[in-house]
Structures are given as C-alpha cells and as structure tokens.
Design a protein around this motif. Structure first.
Motif, mmCIF file in Angstrom:
data_model
loop_
_atom_site.group_PDB
_atom_site.id
_atom_site.type_symbol
_atom_site.label_atom_id
_atom_site.label_comp_id
_atom_site.label_asym_id
_atom_site.label_seq_id
_atom_site.Cartn_x
_atom_site.Cartn_y
_atom_site.Cartn_z
ATOM 1 N N PHE A 342 88.138 -8.011 72.556
ATOM 2 C CA PHE A 342 88.035 -6.560 72.445
ATOM 3 C C PHE A 342 88.947 -6.037 71.329
ATOM 4 O O PHE A 342 90.094 -6.474 71.185
ATOM 5 N N GLU A 343 88.456 -5.098 70.582
ATOM 6 C CA GLU A 343 89.237 -4.521 69.486
ATOM 7 C C GLU A 343 90.420 -3.721 70.033
ATOM 8 O O GLU A 343 90.286 -2.978 71.015
ATOM 9 N N ILE A 344 91.564 -3.879 69.412
ATOM 10 C CA ILE A 344 92.764 -3.117 69.774
ATOM 11 C C ILE A 344 92.922 -1.994 68.751
ATOM 12 O O ILE A 344 93.082 -2.244 67.558
ATOM 13 N N ARG A 345 92.886 -0.763 69.240
ATOM 14 C CA ARG A 345 92.861 0.384 68.335
ATOM 15 C C ARG A 345 94.166 1.192 68.391
ATOM 16 O O ARG A 345 94.920 1.123 69.355
ATOM 17 N N THR A 369 91.692 -8.846 71.092
ATOM 18 C CA THR A 369 92.411 -9.518 72.177
ATOM 19 C C THR A 369 91.988 -10.983 72.263
ATOM 20 O O THR A 369 90.818 -11.321 72.078
ATOM 21 N N THR A 370 92.962 -11.853 72.550
ATOM 22 C CA THR A 370 92.683 -13.284 72.701
ATOM 23 C C THR A 370 93.321 -13.875 73.956
ATOM 24 O O THR A 370 93.095 -15.035 74.267
ATOM 25 N N GLY A 371 94.129 -13.085 74.670
ATOM 26 C CA GLY A 371 94.852 -13.642 75.806
ATOM 27 C C GLY A 371 95.010 -12.658 76.939
ATOM 28 O O GLY A 371 94.451 -11.556 76.915
ATOM 29 N N ILE A 397 98.642 5.662 73.604
ATOM 30 C CA ILE A 397 97.949 5.768 72.316
ATOM 31 C C ILE A 397 97.101 4.529 72.033
ATOM 32 O O ILE A 397 95.947 4.621 71.605
ATOM 33 N N ILE A 398 97.680 3.349 72.288
ATOM 34 C CA ILE A 398 96.983 2.093 72.009
ATOM 35 C C ILE A 398 95.854 1.891 73.020
ATOM 36 O O ILE A 398 95.999 2.184 74.204
ATOM 37 N N HIS A 399 94.724 1.369 72.549
ATOM 38 C CA HIS A 399 93.577 1.182 73.441
ATOM 39 C C HIS A 399 92.838 -0.112 73.145
ATOM 40 O O HIS A 399 92.624 -0.482 71.996
ATOM 41 N N PHE A 400 92.473 -0.827 74.196
ATOM 42 C CA PHE A 400 91.460 -1.887 74.135
ATOM 43 C C PHE A 400 90.767 -1.914 75.488
ATOM 44 O O PHE A 400 91.351 -1.512 76.510
#
Length: 412
Positions: A342-345, A369-371, A397-400
């Motif tokens: 999943f993209e981390i924005r 994300t990888t873990g 603020i950060i989202h995945f």
C-alpha cells in the motif's frame, strides 16, 4: 569511515541517522535497509553471512554494526572477525543468551540473577502434565527466536494447553517452539535497559519503556513493539540500584565466569514488581523501538563510543535532560496476517518529528508498505506531553490503507 549496518528496521535507520551526522562517516551501507536508509546511504540486498563478509572486504568497510538477532545467533560476528574485519556485536556463543530462552534462564538461575521461577520442557507430554497441576496465570515462552512474538500470557489451563500445542506440535514458530519455558507470572511494569559492552564491563543507558501489546491498554497480542518512551517515567533511581545489584552485576560475573564477555550491545528486559526488578530476558542487541528513543537523547558521539568499546576502553554515557517518544504505525492485522504493497502518503507534510520507515520500500519514487511495523515517528521535547503531541499530529497526517497504531503511547 565506511560503515555497514546490518538490518532493515527502524533501529537500523536510527543508527544510520546518528552516524550520518558525523563528518568522519563518508559512506553508509545497509543490508538490506529500507525506504529511510536508502536516503542515508546505499541499500544492498545481501542476507548471507559470507556474502556480507565478502562485501565488507571488497568495499573496505571500516566498521560493521549488527542489528537483528538472527544474524548474531548465526555467528556473523565470528565470521567477520575470522576475516579480520571490525564488527560490533556478540559472538555466536554469547548470542545464545538470546537465541535460547532455556539457556538464558539456566544462566540466570546459576548466577543468581533475579528472575521469575521457571521450568523448561522439551517433552510435550511432560509440559502438559506440569500444567495440569498449576495455578494461573502463567507465562509460556518459545525458547528459540520468534521475532518477539513467542511469549504468551496463559490465563487458564485451556489457554496454556493450546499454547504449548501451538508451539511444540503445530510449530507455529518453527523449531523455536520445540522447547518451551513455563514461568510464574509477575505483576508490575516493564522496563528496558540497553547496555554497551567493552569486553570487560557493561555500561547501561537510561531506562526506556516499550509498548509490546498491539492494542490500547496493553491488550492484544505481543508485537515487536508498538512504541516506546525514554527515560522510563516509572523507573526510579532506587529501581536502577536494585537492577545494578541484583541483575547487572550478577550478569557481568556470569559472563566473565563463562568467558562470554563481548563487545556489543546487551538488552535487559525487566519486570518491576513490589519485590523489585526481575529479569525477563536478555537480548544480545540494541532494542527496537527502544533504540529510536535512546539515541536522540544520547549526548556521546556514537561512533567514538562504539570504537572505544571495540578497543576495550572505558566509557561514560551521558544523556540529555529531555523526553523522547516513538509511535509505531503498523499494517492492519499485525502481528498476525497482514497485506502489504500500500502506498504511504503525506510523508513530506510532517513537522517536528523524525520519520523512520521500517517496513517500507521505494519504487519509482513512491513509498509502499512491505512489513508489519511500517512507520516509526520519533519526537523529543522538554515534556512527554509535548513529544506525544508531535508524534500523534504526524500520525494523523501520514496515511496508508489499513494502518493502525496505539492511541495511548506516553499517555501518563
């Protein structure tokens, strides 16, 4: 100096950031590294001990620092030293203190290290028979390495029987669970103390508090750590003196008696009860996520401190009079089954925090994300409240997709 850091978590990113601030460090390599370390140096996709030895020789590496326990237990320090390479970490025979909980428990008992009463079993039938006669709750541990997850609080006999079946028969942690340690349940609070070792003595850092459970209120499954704070607000000077007398000094005596003194890190996982400090476990490495809050407060130059330890010199550790908080954002489902990719924005929109991307990698300029433990958010301030406010503001603020985190880190 050219430095190789082995590992791919937030701990290794924290080491890298601290060392990158030293002008003498000309190149950092990380094996395998993550989305943060690739900005601090160069990630290399090597995981085999001999491949890493060859790389260190070919690239004229001046110093190697080992993060994860599996490399230490496999003997990577021995391999590097045989090749004449400078490395910080315990040899294989010493790393067994982490690699086998049964071995470490016997060591504690032999040298009078204050710990919980325990019994060790390699027979499933004998373990079952033992549990039939016990009072609960009890702690059951897979003896081998299980990525910080092979510890279960069994509240009743049914839970205990299921746990030993999962460990010893179903082998949910592979061979790590074919030997189990069953020990008394201690009520109190946990604390973590990381020490530097120079081959003669152990030098403790300030105590940290690790949040091991997945859910708020310290509920849910054990994880590798959902956050940490330093210094531990609960761990007093009186506790520290108790630790020194009943755990640290007997450990040093045992290491010397068994010819196990080493040059590296040792981590003491403590439970503090009404009767004082008890040792839960040794880790023969720096903690994760404790390292992320210890290093920002460390006033010593990290490179000098490590080199002094390798050379057998005495050191004196000093720490800032500040508070540090680390919040871990994890993948939904962790520590069980979870999805990745999943993209981390919004990583570039945070303020007043240091962001360590552990379970993440970059592809074509986008971070995914990888873990299980994905993002470490670290902040320092004069109070825990201020530092806590910073990391939670960043987490908002950060989202995945499917991200989650505990909401009670540093909520004193």
């Amino acid at each position: 100096m050219r430095i190789l850091i082995i590992g791919n978590g937030g701990r290794e990113a924290a080491f890298g950031k601290k060392l990158a601030e030293d002008s003498r460090v000309t190149q950092l390599y990380f094996a395998k590294g993550n989305a943060t370390t690739e900005k601090l140096g160069r990630n290399i996709s090597l995981t085999d001990n001999q491949e890493l030895v060859n790389f260190a020789i070919d690239e004229a590496i001046d110093l190697t620092i080992v993060g994860p326990e599996a490399f230490l237990v496999s003997g990577i320090v021995d391999d590097f030293r045989k090749a004449g390479l400078r490395i910080f970490g315990p040899e294989k025979k010493v790393a067994k203190l982490e690699g086998s909980k049964a071995y470490s428990k016997k060591f504690m008992q032999e040298y009078g290290v204050k710990t919980a009463e325990a019994n060790i079993f390699t027979s499933y039938v004998e373990a079952r028979n033992f549990l039939e006669k016990q009072k609960f709750p009890l702690i059951i541990k897979a003896s081998g390495l299980a990525q910080g997850k092979g510890v279960v609080l069994a509240n009743n006999k049914d839970e205990a029987m299921k746990t030993i079946h999962d460990f010893m028969i179903a082998k949910i942690y592979g061979d790590a669970g074919i030997e189990v340690v069953i020990e008394e349940y201690l009520r109190g609070f946990e604390a973590s103390i990381i020490c530097f070792s120079n081959g003669k003595e152990l030098y403790p850092c300030i105590a940290a508090k690790d949040y091991k459970k997945a859910g708020n209120g310290n509920k849910g499954s054990n994880t590798g750590g959902m956050g940490s704070v330093a210094p531990s607000p609960e761990f007093s000077e009186k506790h520290f003196e108790d630790f020194r007398t009943n755990i640290l000094e007997p450990t040093v005596n045992g290491l010397k008696d068994q010819y196990l003194m080493f040059r590296g890190f040792i981590f003491f996982g403590l439970m503090v009860t009404e009767k004082g400090c008890h040792l839960l476990e040794y880790n023969m490495r720096s903690g994760d996520p404790e390292t992320q809050v210890i290093l920002p407060l460390l006033e010593n130059n990290l490179l000098d401190t490590i080199n002094d330890c390798i050379d057998g010199n005495d050191i004196e550790l000093k720490f800032k009079n500040e508070k540090a908080v680390c919040l871990v954002m994890a993948s939904g489902g962790y520590p069980g089954k979870y999805d990745t990719g999943f993209e981390i924005r919004n990583l570039d929109k945070t303020e007043d925090v240091t962001v360590y991307l552990s379970g993440a990698s970059t592809k074509a300029g986008t971070v995914y994300t990888t873990g299980g433990r994905v993002v470490n958010l670290v902040a320092t301030a004069s109070t825990f409240g201020e530092a806590r406010e910073k990391v939670y503001a960043a987490a908002n603020i950060i989202h995945f997709d499917y991200a989650f985190y505990r909401e009670d880190i540093a909520d004193f």
